[in-house]
Scaffold this motif. Sequence first.
Motif, PDB file in Angstrom:
ATOM      1  N   GLN A  11     -20.074   7.244  11.835  1.00 39.20           N
ATOM      2  CA  GLN A  11     -20.495   5.977  12.419  1.00 39.20           C
ATOM      3  C   GLN A  11     -19.835   4.833  11.647  1.00 39.20           C
ATOM      4  O   GLN A  11     -19.798   4.838  10.416  1.00 39.20           O
ATOM      5  CB  GLN A  11     -22.010   5.817  12.358  1.00 39.20           C
ATOM      6  N   ASN A  13     -19.586   0.736  10.812  1.00 45.82           N
ATOM      7  CA  ASN A  13     -20.198  -0.600  10.801  1.00 45.82           C
ATOM      8  C   ASN A  13     -21.627  -0.611  11.321  1.00 45.82           C
ATOM      9  O   ASN A  13     -22.058  -1.590  11.954  1.00 45.82           O
ATOM     10  CB  ASN A  13     -19.335  -1.574  11.619  1.00 45.82           C
ATOM     11  N   SER A  14     -22.363   0.475  11.088  1.00 41.30           N
ATOM     12  CA  SER A  14     -23.769   0.584  11.523  1.00 41.30           C
ATOM     13  C   SER A  14     -23.942   0.357  13.015  1.00 41.30           C
ATOM     14  O   SER A  14     -25.001  -0.058  13.484  1.00 41.30           O
ATOM     15  CB  SER A  14     -24.650  -0.409  10.746  1.00 41.30           C
ATOM     16  N   ASN A  15     -22.904   0.659  13.793  1.00 43.65           N
ATOM     17  CA  ASN A  15     -22.910   0.407  15.228  1.00 43.65           C
ATOM     18  C   ASN A  15     -22.964   1.745  15.968  1.00 43.65           C
ATOM     19  O   ASN A  15     -22.062   2.580  15.828  1.00 43.65           O
ATOM     20  CB  ASN A  15     -21.652  -0.376  15.634  1.00 43.65           C
ATOM     21  N   ASP A  16     -24.027   1.954  16.753  1.00 39.01           N
ATOM     22  CA  ASP A  16     -24.176   3.215  17.483  1.00 39.01           C
ATOM     23  C   ASP A  16     -23.116   3.396  18.558  1.00 39.01           C
ATOM     24  O   ASP A  16     -22.965   4.501  19.107  1.00 39.01           O
ATOM     25  CB  ASP A  16     -25.566   3.292  18.124  1.00 39.01           C
ATOM     26  N   ASP A  17     -22.404   2.341  18.899  1.00 41.56           N
ATOM     27  CA  ASP A  17     -21.325   2.442  19.881  1.00 41.56           C
ATOM     28  C   ASP A  17     -19.974   2.725  19.231  1.00 41.56           C
ATOM     29  O   ASP A  17     -18.981   2.909  19.930  1.00 41.56           O
ATOM     30  CB  ASP A  17     -21.238   1.157  20.708  1.00 41.56           C
ATOM     31  N   GLU A  18     -19.928   2.714  17.912  1.00 44.76           N
ATOM     32  CA  GLU A  18     -18.685   3.004  17.198  1.00 44.76           C
ATOM     33  C   GLU A  18     -18.843   4.331  16.464  1.00 44.76           C
ATOM     34  O   GLU A  18     -19.203   4.384  15.290  1.00 44.76           O
ATOM     35  CB  GLU A  18     -18.339   1.894  16.205  1.00 44.76           C
ATOM     36  N   ASP A  49     -15.466   1.438   6.235  1.00 41.90           N
ATOM     37  CA  ASP A  49     -16.131   1.086   7.494  1.00 41.90           C
ATOM     38  C   ASP A  49     -17.218   2.093   7.874  1.00 41.90           C
ATOM     39  O   ASP A  49     -18.055   1.825   8.744  1.00 41.90           O
ATOM     40  CB  ASP A  49     -15.108   1.022   8.638  1.00 41.90           C
ATOM     41  N   THR A  51     -20.529   3.988   7.804  1.00 40.54           N
ATOM     42  CA  THR A  51     -21.879   3.702   7.311  1.00 40.54           C
ATOM     43  C   THR A  51     -22.820   4.904   7.425  1.00 40.54           C
ATOM     44  O   THR A  51     -23.908   4.882   6.870  1.00 40.54           O
ATOM     45  CB  THR A  51     -22.476   2.517   8.083  1.00 40.54           C
TER      46      THR A  51
END
Length: 298
Positions: A11, A13-18, A49, A51
């Motif tokens: 994962q 940048n703590s983004n579930d879409d990334e 990047d 996380t």
Amino acid sequence: MDLTLNVVVFQLNSNDDELITAAAPAQAHDSVRQAWQQAERERQIQSSDVTRVHSTWQPTDTDRNFLAATFPEAGHTHVFERPEGDDWTDALEHARRVMDEVENIKLRERGEEMFRQAERVGEWLPILHSVSEPLPFSASLPLVEGKLYFGFARVTTTPDGRIGMSHLTRSKFEAMSAEEIEELALEALGNVKSGLNFKVAPDAELGTLATMERDGPCVASAILLDDFHEKCAEQVGEDRLVVGLISPDHILIAGAGSGQVEDIRQAVLTSPDTGTELVPCLLLIDADTIEVVAERPR
């Protein structure tokens, strides 16, 4: 899912879409490191990047050291414990049982959601089913006694093309008044007729072959329409019809005296459809009667 692979999700940048997914052999002592190298080759990313790292299998000591050095700020999670030693037989069998159960739960939940959606927004349609006697729990009325019956269901199509149904139960049907049943039947048949159209393929040698389509599921239920025989006879130019119910959504029609009959019979007998209670069948229809003359082996 191939459980002999360690699927690793990174994962960013703590983004579930990334999310970047890579995999390496599960039994490798450095499978997480191999997966990261694969991810780096496929996409220009920095370890800073990342996380969170999630893997199918618990990291080895080698991979734990790699994670701590490469992603010091990232969280680490896994699904299955890594077995001690080199024998993975029991660990893989356990993992397969767990994944099968998870899949069964997902299927059950998806089916329940499709049922609820059908209850909320589904349209009433008549539903054909092939049984030797009426169904015990759903409304079931004879079309061809001992062969072909129909009931009613609220039907909806999900965005991914799946069909959700909520069948009218036998107890609810038996509690309805004659006026309520008539109203339901008119609504359901009206919905079948909506968006219904013919496609006709004339053939000078074999005779005309027609198909019916509608903007939605259950086109085969059109055989219940009071003008079905009349409309089809107009299309194929014969009064006696052979109708192949290949599936609830695929119907073939030709004159009983045409050269198309054997091809329709073969389409019925070899139909791959197994997902419904309607067994593919061949019907002989005239202005007054419907007869089941062949069925695909059950």
